[in-house]
Design a protein around this motif. Structure first.
Motif, PDB file in Angstrom:
ATOM      1  N   THR A 162      38.954   4.404 -24.278  1.00 21.94           N
ATOM      2  CA  THR A 162      40.233   3.687 -24.392  1.00 21.94           C
ATOM      3  C   THR A 162      40.477   3.269 -25.836  1.00 21.94           C
ATOM      4  O   THR A 162      39.553   3.124 -26.645  1.00 21.94           O
ATOM      5  N   VAL A 163      41.749   3.053 -26.128  1.00 21.49           N
ATOM      6  CA  VAL A 163      42.140   2.470 -27.393  1.00 21.49           C
ATOM      7  C   VAL A 163      43.373   1.619 -27.123  1.00 21.49           C
ATOM      8  O   VAL A 163      44.220   1.986 -26.303  1.00 21.49           O
ATOM      9  N   SER A 164      43.473   0.436 -27.755  1.00 21.69           N
ATOM     10  CA  SER A 164      44.606  -0.441 -27.505  1.00 21.69           C
ATOM     11  C   SER A 164      44.755  -1.437 -28.634  1.00 21.69           C
ATOM     12  O   SER A 164      43.917  -1.529 -29.525  1.00 21.69           O
ATOM     13  N   ASN A 165      45.857  -2.195 -28.581  1.00 20.58           N
ATOM     14  CA  ASN A 165      46.054  -3.312 -29.503  1.00 20.58           C
ATOM     15  C   ASN A 165      45.897  -4.646 -28.807  1.00 20.58           C
ATOM     16  O   ASN A 165      46.332  -5.690 -29.312  1.00 20.58           O
ATOM     17  N   LEU A 166      45.268  -4.638 -27.621  1.00 17.03           N
ATOM     18  CA  LEU A 166      44.996  -5.888 -26.926  1.00 17.03           C
ATOM     19  C   LEU A 166      44.066  -6.765 -27.758  1.00 17.03           C
ATOM     20  O   LEU A 166      43.148  -6.260 -28.429  1.00 17.03           O
ATOM     21  N   PRO A 167      44.243  -8.086 -27.731  1.00 14.84           N
ATOM     22  CA  PRO A 167      43.445  -8.963 -28.575  1.00 14.84           C
ATOM     23  C   PRO A 167      41.949  -8.838 -28.350  1.00 14.84           C
ATOM     24  O   PRO A 167      41.156  -9.002 -29.299  1.00 14.84           O
TER      25      PRO A 167
ATOM     26  N   ASP B  64      62.409  -6.914 -16.916  1.00 15.19           N
ATOM     27  CA  ASP B  64      62.995  -7.009 -18.253  1.00 15.19           C
ATOM     28  C   ASP B  64      61.985  -7.518 -19.279  1.00 15.19           C
ATOM     29  O   ASP B  64      62.336  -7.821 -20.423  1.00 15.19           O
ATOM     30  N   LYS B  65      60.720  -7.609 -18.878  1.00 12.41           N
ATOM     31  CA  LYS B  65      59.675  -8.044 -19.814  1.00 12.41           C
ATOM     32  C   LYS B  65      59.505  -7.026 -20.936  1.00 12.41           C
ATOM     33  O   LYS B  65      59.672  -5.821 -20.725  1.00 12.41           O
ATOM     34  N   LEU B  66      59.168  -7.530 -22.118  1.00 10.16           N
ATOM     35  CA  LEU B  66      58.989  -6.659 -23.272  1.00 10.16           C
ATOM     36  C   LEU B  66      57.522  -6.307 -23.457  1.00 10.16           C
ATOM     37  O   LEU B  66      56.632  -7.132 -23.205  1.00 10.16           O
ATOM     38  N   THR B  67      57.279  -5.088 -23.888  1.00 15.27           N
ATOM     39  CA  THR B  67      55.912  -4.638 -24.130  1.00 15.27           C
ATOM     40  C   THR B  67      55.405  -5.194 -25.450  1.00 15.27           C
ATOM     41  O   THR B  67      56.051  -5.032 -26.495  1.00 15.27           O
ATOM     42  N   THR B  68      54.258  -5.849 -25.373  1.00 14.28           N
ATOM     43  CA  THR B  68      53.604  -6.375 -26.566  1.00 14.28           C
ATOM     44  C   THR B  68      52.315  -5.609 -26.862  1.00 14.28           C
ATOM     45  O   THR B  68      51.980  -5.378 -28.024  1.00 14.28           O
ATOM     46  N   TYR B  69      51.624  -5.209 -25.789  1.00 14.85           N
ATOM     47  CA  TYR B  69      50.352  -4.513 -25.957  1.00 14.85           C
ATOM     48  C   TYR B  69      50.352  -3.220 -25.143  1.00 14.85           C
ATOM     49  O   TYR B  69      50.999  -3.119 -24.092  1.00 14.85           O
ATOM     50  N   ILE B  70      49.622  -2.239 -25.632  1.00 16.23           N
ATOM     51  CA  ILE B  70      49.461  -0.956 -24.939  1.00 16.23           C
ATOM     52  C   ILE B  70      47.984  -0.587 -24.935  1.00 16.23           C
ATOM     53  O   ILE B  70      47.276  -0.789 -25.933  1.00 16.23           O
ATOM     54  N   GLU B  71      47.549  -0.046 -23.810  1.00 13.04           N
ATOM     55  CA  GLU B  71      46.196   0.521 -23.738  1.00 13.04           C
ATOM     56  C   GLU B  71      46.320   1.978 -23.299  1.00 13.04           C
ATOM     57  O   GLU B  71      47.020   2.300 -22.341  1.00 13.04           O
ATOM     58  N   PHE B  72      45.645   2.861 -24.019  1.00 14.10           N
ATOM     59  CA  PHE B  72      45.602   4.281 -23.694  1.00 14.10           C
ATOM     60  C   PHE B  72      44.188   4.628 -23.210  1.00 14.10           C
ATOM     61  O   PHE B  72      43.199   4.170 -23.797  1.00 14.10           O
ATOM     62  N   GLU B  73      44.098   5.418 -22.164  1.00 12.90           N
ATOM     63  CA  GLU B  73      42.803   5.894 -21.662  1.00 12.90           C
ATOM     64  C   GLU B  73      42.934   7.379 -21.340  1.00 12.90           C
ATOM     65  O   GLU B  73      43.946   7.808 -20.771  1.00 12.90           O
ATOM     66  N   VAL B  74      41.919   8.152 -21.710  1.00 14.59           N
ATOM     67  CA  VAL B  74      41.965   9.603 -21.524  1.00 14.59           C
ATOM     68  C   VAL B  74      40.881  10.033 -20.541  1.00 14.59           C
ATOM     69  O   VAL B  74      39.696   9.719 -20.718  1.00 14.59           O
ATOM     70  N   PHE B  75      41.297  10.749 -19.487  1.00 17.45           N
ATOM     71  CA  PHE B  75      40.386  11.302 -18.488  1.00 17.45           C
ATOM     72  C   PHE B  75      40.403  12.829 -18.580  1.00 17.45           C
ATOM     73  O   PHE B  75      41.478  13.427 -18.720  1.00 17.45           O
ATOM     74  N   ALA B  76      39.246  13.444 -18.484  1.00 19.52           N
ATOM     75  CA  ALA B  76      39.199  14.904 -18.349  1.00 19.52           C
ATOM     76  C   ALA B  76      39.594  15.271 -16.925  1.00 19.52           C
ATOM     77  O   ALA B  76      39.245  14.583 -15.971  1.00 19.52           O
ATOM     78  N   VAL B  77      40.335  16.366 -16.774  1.00 21.66           N
ATOM     79  CA  VAL B  77      40.831  16.790 -15.462  1.00 21.66           C
ATOM     80  C   VAL B  77      40.550  18.272 -15.263  1.00 21.66           C
ATOM     81  O   VAL B  77      40.864  19.089 -16.127  1.00 21.66           O
ATOM     82  N   ASN B  78      39.947  18.602 -14.132  1.00 19.65           N
ATOM     83  CA  ASN B  78      39.842  20.002 -13.718  1.00 19.65           C
ATOM     84  C   ASN B  78      40.907  20.261 -12.657  1.00 19.65           C
ATOM     85  O   ASN B  78      41.031  19.506 -11.693  1.00 19.65           O
ATOM     86  N   MET B  79      41.662  21.325 -12.844  1.00 14.45           N
ATOM     87  CA  MET B  79      42.721  21.658 -11.907  1.00 14.45           C
ATOM     88  C   MET B  79      42.508  23.094 -11.424  1.00 14.45           C
ATOM     89  O   MET B  79      42.358  24.009 -12.232  1.00 14.45           O
ATOM     90  N   TYR B  80      42.467  23.257 -10.125  1.00 15.63           N
ATOM     91  CA  TYR B  80      42.228  24.556  -9.518  1.00 15.63           C
ATOM     92  C   TYR B  80      43.443  24.946  -8.685  1.00 15.63           C
ATOM     93  O   TYR B  80      43.831  24.226  -7.764  1.00 15.63           O
ATOM     94  N   ARG B  81      44.045  26.065  -9.018  1.00 17.49           N
ATOM     95  CA  ARG B  81      45.174  26.558  -8.237  1.00 17.49           C
ATOM     96  C   ARG B  81      44.667  27.358  -7.042  1.00 17.49           C
ATOM     97  O   ARG B  81      43.768  28.192  -7.177  1.00 17.49           O
ATOM     98  N   LEU B  82      45.253  27.103  -5.877  1.00 21.55           N
ATOM     99  CA  LEU B  82      44.920  27.887  -4.688  1.00 21.55           C
ATOM    100  C   LEU B  82      45.856  29.092  -4.639  1.00 21.55           C
ATOM    101  O   LEU B  82      46.716  29.220  -3.784  1.00 21.55           O
ATOM    102  N   THR B  83      45.691  29.987  -5.613  1.00 24.03           N
ATOM    103  CA  THR B  83      46.648  31.078  -5.787  1.00 24.03           C
ATOM    104  C   THR B  83      46.670  32.029  -4.598  1.00 24.03           C
ATOM    105  O   THR B  83      47.703  32.601  -4.272  1.00 24.03           O
ATOM    106  N   ASP B  84      45.527  32.224  -3.942  1.00 22.01           N
ATOM    107  CA  ASP B  84      45.521  33.099  -2.767  1.00 22.01           C
ATOM    108  C   ASP B  84      46.303  32.471  -1.622  1.00 22.01           C
ATOM    109  O   ASP B  84      46.897  33.168  -0.803  1.00 22.01           O
TER     110      ASP B  84
END
Length: 323
Positions: free
Chosen positions: A316-321, A280-300
């Protein structure tokens, strides 16, 4: 002296004869050998499947579906042929000794899913690999796949667990096994009698560059702003993994979540993600991080099966102190 000359002459003639015949067996290059098996959807061997090696002849599978071919010296295409049957893989290029080259009835694979993920370890120094194998229809099938060989470069994944719902999981368990860098090309092999033989090359994507935010995180959390927008520079990947970490006012992690994004931006408007179902804790801070991803389908293999690999880290970007 004449005896020595005669002996040398005989040795030369014998040597020429041996050379013309290819030399004795211990001196000749005997080539390489392939062995394998062709099975149905129950793992039973299929007899009478043929493999045509051109001038080197044709071989057929025995009652257990096993076959072998020796004396190969150049690369060959190995293709199983039997009237009324389709197999996976359709064919495999081989140029060296290979054991356990498996082929399986293609229709058997329609409801089997394999998913392999390559993610940075906790230190982000190396990678961890994990895989799951699932059969969508049929109970008590998971144990059949517990001995599947999944090899990432030279690291073989270890069997973890088989669940009653038909899921088998495997993983690499030693830290430092997979030392991969951006744009490294790695080879993945999946081998099992009921899954055939799959080889795939995948590329570690480039790291995302800048990450910028439009809007105020504090204002969005407090309901003063309707949305915030994240934008980042393009990588060589088609997808991006957006990792969201929620912290309380003591900067302790409450929970985290991840979403896949198919563009270089993402808009957050729904604040329901700020609530954690575990506390039940409330969110005060958020951190966002972006990773590049390669995805390969095994269609065969199966249209829903695939391989996912992300970069070690991202901006990353955040509002952490401390940011």
């Amino acid at each position: 002296m004449k005896k020595y000359i005669l002996l040398i002459g005989v040795m030369i003639i014998v040597g020429l004869v041996f050379r013309s015949m290819g030399g004795p067996s211990f001196m000749r290059d005997s080539g390489y050998e392939i062995t394998g098996q062709v099975v149905d959807n129950q793992g039973r061997g299929i007899e009478g499947v043929s493999f045509d090696f051109g001038a080197l002849g044709t071989v057929e599978t025995d009652q257990e579906g096993r076959w072998s071919k020796t004396g190969l010296k150049e690369s060959v295409r190995v293709e199983p042929i039997k009237e009324g049957k389709n197999f996976y893989p359709n064919n495999v290029e081989v140029g060296m000794d290979r054991d356990n080259l498996y082929f399986v009835e293609e229709e058997w694979l329609e409801d089997i899913l394999i998913w392999l993920s390559l993610d940075p370890d906790s230190s982000k120094a190396n990678y961890e690999a994990s895989a799951s194998i699932r059969k969508l229809n049929g109970s008590n099938q998971a144990q059949k796949f517990s001995d599947t060989e999944i090899v990432v470069n030279d690291v073989m994944l270890q069997f973890d667990n088989a669940y009653d719902d038909g899921l088998v999981s495997l993983f690499s368990y030693r830290e430092g096994d997979l030392k991969l860098e951006n744009e490294d090309v790695i080879t993945i092999k999946i081998i099992h009698p009921l899954l055939g033989w799959t080889a795939k090359e995948v590329e570690v994507p480039k790291q995302v560059g800048n990450l910028e935010i439009t809007g105020d995180i504090d204002g969005w959390i407090g309901g003063e702003e309707d949305s915030i927008i994240l934008e980042w520079s393009a990588s060589n990947s088609e997808l991006y993994k957006l990792w969201i970490s929620l912290y309380d006012e003591q900067e302790e992690l409450i929970s985290d979540a991840v979403t896949l994004v198919a563009s270089e931006s993402y808009t957050f408007s729904d604040t329901s993600l700020l609530s954690s179902y575990d506390t039940d804790k409330l969110t005060t801070y958020i951190e966002f991080e972006v990773f590049a991803v390669n995805m390969y389908r095994l269609t065969d293999f199966s249209k829903n099966s695939g391989i996912e690999i992300s970069t070690k880290e991202g901006p990353t970007v955040s509002n952490l102190p401390h940011n």
